[in-house]
Design a protein around this motif. Structure first.
Motif, mmCIF file in Angstrom:
data_model
loop_
_atom_site.group_PDB
_atom_site.id
_atom_site.type_symbol
_atom_site.label_atom_id
_atom_site.label_comp_id
_atom_site.label_asym_id
_atom_site.label_seq_id
_atom_site.Cartn_x
_atom_site.Cartn_y
_atom_site.Cartn_z
ATOM 1 N N ASP A 1 0.836 -1.199 0.000
ATOM 2 C CA ASP A 1 0.000 0.000 0.000
ATOM 3 C C ASP A 1 0.871 1.250 0.000
ATOM 4 O O ASP A 1 0.607 2.204 -0.737
ATOM 5 C CB ASP A 1 -0.926 -0.013 1.217
ATOM 6 N N LEU A 2 1.904 1.255 0.829
ATOM 7 C CA LEU A 2 2.826 2.384 0.881
ATOM 8 C C LEU A 2 3.523 2.582 -0.462
ATOM 9 O O LEU A 2 3.669 3.704 -0.941
ATOM 10 C CB LEU A 2 3.853 2.164 1.995
ATOM 11 N N TYR A 3 3.944 1.483 -1.079
ATOM 12 C CA TYR A 3 4.597 1.551 -2.386
ATOM 13 C C TYR A 3 3.633 2.087 -3.442
ATOM 14 O O TYR A 3 4.009 2.925 -4.267
ATOM 15 C CB TYR A 3 5.102 0.158 -2.783
ATOM 16 N N ALA A 4 2.385 1.642 -3.398
ATOM 17 C CA ALA A 4 1.398 2.092 -4.377
ATOM 18 C C ALA A 4 1.102 3.588 -4.218
ATOM 19 O O ALA A 4 0.832 4.273 -5.208
ATOM 20 C CB ALA A 4 0.111 1.280 -4.228
ATOM 21 N N LYS A 5 1.162 4.104 -2.994
ATOM 22 C CA LYS A 5 0.926 5.527 -2.778
ATOM 23 C C LYS A 5 2.147 6.374 -3.124
ATOM 24 O O LYS A 5 2.022 7.484 -3.641
ATOM 25 C CB LYS A 5 0.529 5.792 -1.324
ATOM 26 N N GLU B 1 7.459 9.158 -9.232
ATOM 27 C CA GLU B 1 7.555 9.265 -10.689
ATOM 28 C C GLU B 1 7.287 10.695 -11.154
ATOM 29 O O GLU B 1 7.950 11.196 -12.069
ATOM 30 C CB GLU B 1 6.570 8.299 -11.352
ATOM 31 N N LYS B 2 6.333 11.358 -10.517
ATOM 32 C CA LYS B 2 6.030 12.745 -10.855
ATOM 33 C C LYS B 2 7.213 13.655 -10.521
ATOM 34 O O LYS B 2 7.554 14.548 -11.302
ATOM 35 C CB LYS B 2 4.782 13.212 -10.099
#
Length: 148
Positions: free
Chosen positions: A10-14, A20-21
């Motif tokens: 979940d932390l990685y997905a957030k 990347e931005k």
């Protein structure tokens, strides 16, 4: 281990889209600095020199060390980018007006509270202290000002 791996996923997905931005903004910044528009570096030099001059002139107070460089740099930037300076000044002006109005209302209410305490507590017809009615002030929001 399952709760911990789910938390990490979940932390990685957030975090990954934000990272990347940030990397993309960094790449765009490097490309901009490699191929700047005409006259960018001289403008940057003048604005930076104005900030250094502000630091040199701001001797003594810590407030001067904050205000002078920022003020000189904003004056230099407004010379080169007048349209953006006008837009920023309009937004800042409305915010300053709102803040000053809120401050005025707060000071006025404190002033009235102190004058009530100094009075000997005169009672009105209904047993209330005179002038003990709630203060109702309607300030126009930004949208209401835009409609005017």
């Amino acid at each position: 281990m399952e709760p911990y791996t789910a938390w990490c996923q979940d932390l990685y997905a957030k975090a990954m889209p934000k990272l990347e931005k940030a990397v993309e903004h960094g790449r765009e910044g490097c490309e901009f600095l490699q191929n700047p528009p005409a006259g960018f570096y001289p403008r940057l030099g003048v604005i930076g020199f104005a900030g250094i001059l502000g630091l040199f002139l701001a001797r003594g107070s810590k407030i001067k060390k904050l205000v002078y460089p920022a003020g000189f740099m904003s004056i230099g930037a407004s010379m080169y980018y007048p349209q953006q300076a006008v837009a920023i000044a309009k937004v800042a002006g409305t915010h300053l007006y709102d803040w000053s109005l809120q401050g005025y209302i707060a000071v006025e209410s404190l002033w009235k509270d102190n004058s009530k305490k100094k009075k000997s507590g005169k009672k009105g017809d209904k047993g209330e202290v005179e002038g003990d009615k709630p203060l109702e002030i309607h300030t126009a929001s930004n949208e209401e000002r835009a409609l005017k």
